[in-house]
Write a protein that holds these residues in place. Structure first.
Motif, mmCIF file in Angstrom:
data_model
loop_
_atom_site.group_PDB
_atom_site.id
_atom_site.type_symbol
_atom_site.label_atom_id
_atom_site.label_comp_id
_atom_site.label_asym_id
_atom_site.label_seq_id
_atom_site.Cartn_x
_atom_site.Cartn_y
_atom_site.Cartn_z
ATOM 1 N N THR A 14 44.180 4.647 -38.224
ATOM 2 C CA THR A 14 44.157 3.054 -38.078
ATOM 3 C C THR A 14 43.445 2.410 -36.981
ATOM 4 O O THR A 14 43.600 1.046 -37.133
ATOM 5 N N GLY A 15 42.436 2.583 -36.868
ATOM 6 C CA GLY A 15 41.275 2.076 -35.932
ATOM 7 C C GLY A 15 40.734 1.438 -37.061
ATOM 8 O O GLY A 15 40.519 1.338 -37.780
ATOM 9 N N ARG A 16 39.684 0.723 -36.325
ATOM 10 C CA ARG A 16 38.905 -0.279 -37.489
ATOM 11 C C ARG A 16 38.099 0.224 -37.828
ATOM 12 O O ARG A 16 37.314 0.224 -39.133
ATOM 13 N N MET A 17 37.119 1.859 -37.459
ATOM 14 C CA MET A 17 36.112 2.117 -38.323
ATOM 15 C C MET A 17 36.926 3.514 -38.755
ATOM 16 O O MET A 17 36.628 3.474 -39.812
ATOM 17 N N ARG A 53 49.096 7.974 -33.779
ATOM 18 C CA ARG A 53 50.158 8.947 -33.246
ATOM 19 C C ARG A 53 51.309 7.631 -33.526
ATOM 20 O O ARG A 53 52.775 7.881 -33.008
ATOM 21 N N GLN A 90 39.983 7.908 -32.932
ATOM 22 C CA GLN A 90 40.198 7.832 -32.547
ATOM 23 C C GLN A 90 39.778 6.767 -30.754
ATOM 24 O O GLN A 90 38.257 7.484 -31.324
ATOM 25 N N VAL A 91 40.264 6.255 -29.656
ATOM 26 C CA VAL A 91 39.526 5.666 -28.685
ATOM 27 C C VAL A 91 38.290 6.635 -27.920
ATOM 28 O O VAL A 91 38.979 8.331 -28.373
ATOM 29 N N THR A 92 37.743 6.734 -27.646
ATOM 30 C CA THR A 92 36.401 7.752 -27.094
ATOM 31 C C THR A 92 37.230 8.382 -25.996
ATOM 32 O O THR A 92 37.124 10.000 -25.597
ATOM 33 N N ARG A 95 38.876 11.467 -27.403
ATOM 34 C CA ARG A 95 38.428 12.281 -28.065
ATOM 35 C C ARG A 95 37.637 14.216 -27.962
ATOM 36 O O ARG A 95 38.050 14.820 -29.087
ATOM 37 N N GLU A 112 32.685 11.007 -34.601
ATOM 38 C CA GLU A 112 32.140 9.039 -33.947
ATOM 39 C C GLU A 112 31.809 9.435 -32.668
ATOM 40 O O GLU A 112 31.920 10.448 -31.962
ATOM 41 N N LYS A 113 30.311 8.372 -32.458
ATOM 42 C CA LYS A 113 29.801 8.690 -31.418
ATOM 43 C C LYS A 113 30.723 7.461 -30.034
ATOM 44 O O LYS A 113 31.295 6.548 -30.553
ATOM 45 N N ASP A 141 25.216 6.681 -37.840
ATOM 46 C CA ASP A 141 25.688 5.224 -39.093
ATOM 47 C C ASP A 141 23.933 4.525 -38.981
ATOM 48 O O ASP A 141 24.091 4.500 -40.089
ATOM 49 N N LYS A 142 23.576 3.987 -37.650
ATOM 50 C CA LYS A 142 22.868 2.874 -38.262
ATOM 51 C C LYS A 142 21.109 3.570 -38.794
ATOM 52 O O LYS A 142 20.289 3.061 -39.007
ATOM 53 N N TRP A 187 40.326 -2.153 -25.454
ATOM 54 C CA TRP A 187 40.474 -1.369 -24.823
ATOM 55 C C TRP A 187 38.411 -0.840 -24.504
ATOM 56 O O TRP A 187 38.185 -0.558 -23.208
HETATM 57 N N1 LIG Z 1 29.217 4.221 -35.291
HETATM 58 C C1 LIG Z 1 29.700 2.690 -35.065
HETATM 59 O O1 LIG Z 1 28.947 2.017 -35.839
HETATM 60 C C2 LIG Z 1 30.970 1.943 -33.936
HETATM 61 C C3 LIG Z 1 31.179 1.190 -34.099
HETATM 62 C C4 LIG Z 1 32.763 0.629 -33.406
HETATM 63 C C5 LIG Z 1 33.215 1.601 -32.688
HETATM 64 N N2 LIG Z 1 32.809 3.266 -32.980
HETATM 65 C C6 LIG Z 1 33.710 4.340 -32.235
HETATM 66 O O2 LIG Z 1 34.497 4.913 -32.713
HETATM 67 C C7 LIG Z 1 35.587 4.704 -32.397
HETATM 68 C C8 LIG Z 1 36.959 4.138 -32.533
HETATM 69 O O3 LIG Z 1 36.140 2.642 -32.081
HETATM 70 P P1 LIG Z 1 37.383 1.270 -32.939
HETATM 71 O O4 LIG Z 1 36.420 -0.233 -32.524
HETATM 72 O O5 LIG Z 1 37.751 1.551 -34.247
HETATM 73 O O6 LIG Z 1 38.482 1.126 -31.682
HETATM 74 P P2 LIG Z 1 39.994 1.405 -32.790
HETATM 75 O O7 LIG Z 1 40.746 0.404 -31.179
HETATM 76 O O8 LIG Z 1 39.684 -0.078 -33.727
HETATM 77 O O9 LIG Z 1 40.625 2.224 -33.521
HETATM 78 C C9 LIG Z 1 40.904 3.575 -32.062
HETATM 79 C C10 LIG Z 1 41.640 4.267 -32.467
HETATM 80 O O10 LIG Z 1 41.858 5.405 -32.304
HETATM 81 C C11 LIG Z 1 43.262 5.633 -31.828
HETATM 82 N N3 LIG Z 1 44.278 6.176 -30.378
HETATM 83 C C12 LIG Z 1 44.622 7.779 -30.390
HETATM 84 N N4 LIG Z 1 44.737 7.128 -28.606
HETATM 85 C C13 LIG Z 1 44.722 6.094 -28.286
HETATM 86 C C14 LIG Z 1 44.773 5.538 -27.082
HETATM 87 N N5 LIG Z 1 45.571 6.322 -25.970
HETATM 88 N N6 LIG Z 1 44.893 4.337 -27.460
HETATM 89 C C15 LIG Z 1 44.393 3.513 -28.258
HETATM 90 N N7 LIG Z 1 43.987 4.200 -29.216
HETATM 91 C C16 LIG Z 1 44.775 5.345 -29.873
HETATM 92 C C17 LIG Z 1 43.971 4.119 -32.301
HETATM 93 O O11 LIG Z 1 45.432 4.534 -33.078
HETATM 94 C C18 LIG Z 1 42.875 3.654 -33.056
HETATM 95 O O12 LIG Z 1 43.336 4.950 -34.766
HETATM 96 C C19 LIG Z 1 35.443 4.802 -30.482
HETATM 97 O O13 LIG Z 1 34.919 5.948 -30.412
HETATM 98 C C20 LIG Z 1 33.808 4.214 -30.489
HETATM 99 O O14 LIG Z 1 32.824 4.671 -30.069
HETATM 100 C C21 LIG Z 1 31.720 3.390 -33.654
#
Ligand SMILES: NC(=O)c1ccc[n+]([C@@H]2O[C@H](COP(=O)([O-])OP(=O)(O)OC[C@H]3O[C@@H](n4cnc5c(N)ncnc54)[C@H](O)[C@@H]3O)[C@@H](O)[C@H]2O)c1
Length: 387
Positions: A14-17, A53, A90-92, A95, A112-113, A141-142, A187
């Motif tokens: 459900t998150g961005r990545m 969740r 997920q959020v870091t 993980r 993810e990292k 990915d970069k 976060w």
């Molecule tokens: N490879 C890349 O270029 C890149 C870019 C951005 C982020 N990331 C990594 O991807 C991961 C997610 O980042 P994002 O920007 O998608 O974040 P986001 O906040 O959009 O998504 C976080 C996801 O984690 C879930 N989650 C699980 N437990 C949670 C909690 N206790 N609190 C909040 N969310 C919870 C959320 O529901 C959601 O699905 C991070 O580890 C970040 O470092 C990687």
């Protein structure tokens, strides 16, 4: 031609990545192309189990994409015999414990990292995964972006002669969230929730530097929290406790060439006056290059102009026009999808794959030592990790 299915648990979808890059642009894109062609002529078909969740959000995403398998119970998903891979976006902060569960369940890991919040955790995960004999991979990915692929091609082709320096500029303005919504999750700006630009970006810079140029041997970083008050997704004000800018100097051991210096600025409090959101300039004795996400430009020593410093006169040359565009010469797919395909081949066909949890741990190490360097106000050497 047979279809071979592979079960993949996707957590954090459900998150961005997790949603945009991994589900839609990678795994659903692989399904749209009829699956991943394998060496034996079969096509590999990812069967996806969405984990998260919120039932409502999972059901909504599943319905939108014609998927039927989703659950809020990670342990149950990992117990399924038809699941071979666990993926985590997920959020870091969430993980490490999820990866541990997946390793215990004997699943291959793709994540993810950063792989963990600290080096001890990241190394422990890599050791556990090796001991369990599972395959593991980390998103880098970069490396798969067209601009950096072209830069890597230039390095491998010997274009630069002796590489002297690398300078990187990454960042953009992330809105505070009051009068315009922030374009990154809140976060990211709270240290207690695993936020901070150093832990976010130094793992990226680590694999870019290591894979293209050589081992990173030291770090000297200055961190700032330029904007210390922000507004979250609900419009509530909060204290931004994490660093939102990191100014780093890294030393690299370049095989056969000695030390190369890399200087990379990362900031969520900078306005863009660049062609791309990240750009690396590499200067060498034979030529220079500027690579972004998509494009790469070069200037050879034979076409290098001779500017003369004279502040009394306006600039007479258009410096940007003196660079030459590096052609694509190949088709570049989405970087996340390209890496997913390599990882799937690694799991199914045992194809080589170098971007593992150890590489992930080295990225976490650079972030951790970068933070130490900033705290102590000194350059910190980076010891090699013992596997
Ligand atoms: N490879 C890349 O270029 C890149 C870019 C951005 C982020 N990331 C990594 O991807 C991961 C997610 O980042 P994002 O920007 O998608 O974040 P986001 O906040 O959009 O998504 C976080 C996801 O984690 C879930 N989650 C699980 N437990 C949670 C909690 N206790 N609190 C909040 N969310 C919870 C959320 O529901 C959601 O699905 C991070 O580890 C970040 O470092 C990687």
């Amino acid at each position: 031609m047979a279809r071979k299915t592979i079960g993949i648990v996707l957590n954090g979808v459900t998150g961005r990545m997790g949603y945009r890059q991994h589900l839609v642009r990678s795994l659903l894109a692989i399904r749209e192309q009829g699956g991943l062609p394998l060496v034996n002529g079969d096509r590999l078909w990812p069967e996806l189990v969405l984990v998260g969740r919120s039932e409502t959000k999972l059901r909504e995403i599943a319905d939108r994409h014609g998927l039927t398998d989703w659950t809020t119970d990670l342990t149950a998903a990992l117990a399924r015999p038809d699941v071979e891979i666990y993926f985590d976006a997920q959020v870091t902060a969430q993980r490490e414990k999820a990866l541990r569960l997946a390793i215990e369940a004997g699943k291959a890991i793709y994540t993810e990292k950063p792989t963990a919040e600290d080096l001890a955790g990241a190394v422990d995960l890599a050791r556990l995964a090796d001991a369990a004999g599972i395959k593991h991979g980390v998103v880098q990915d970069k490396l798969f972006l067209p601009g950096l692929r072209k830069l890597d091609r230039l390095v491998k082709g010997g274009f630069f002669g002796q590489i002297l320096s690398i300078r990187g500029e990454f960042g953009y303005w992330v809105f505070e969230g009051d009068w315009q919504a922030a374009q990154r999750p809140s976060w990211n700006y709270r240290a207690a929730d695993g936020g901070g630009i150093t832990v976010d970006m130094f793992p990226h810079w680590h694999y870019v530097l290591e894979q293209i140029f050589g081992r990173v041997t030291s770090v000297n970083a200055h961190l700032s929290t330029h904007i210390d008050r922000r507004w979250d997704e609900a419009g509530e004000a909060y204290d931004a406790t994490a660093d939102d800018a990191a100014y780093g100097i890294f030393e690299i051991d370049r095989p056969g060439q000695g030390k190369v210096v890399a200087q990379i600025n990362s900031s969520w409090a900078v306005r863009v006056y660049r062609d791309e959101l990240v750009e690396f300039q590499v200067d060498g004795t034979e030529g220079s290059a500027v690579a972004g996400l998509r494009n790469c430009r070069i200037q050879h020593r034979s076409t290098t102009p001779k500017p003369v410093w004279n502040p009394d006169l306006p600039a007479t040359e258009d410096f940007r026009s003196q660079w030459q565009v590096v052609p694509d010469n190949e088709e570049f797919d989405n970087g996340f999808k390209a890496q997913w395909e390599l990882f799937l081949r690694h799991v199914v066909e045992d194809a080589p794959y170098t971007w593992d949890l150890w590489a992930g741990a080295r990225g976490v190490q650079l972030a951790e030592l970068g933070i130490q360097s900033a705290r102590e106000g000194r350059r910190v050497e980076i010891p090699e990790l013992e596997s």
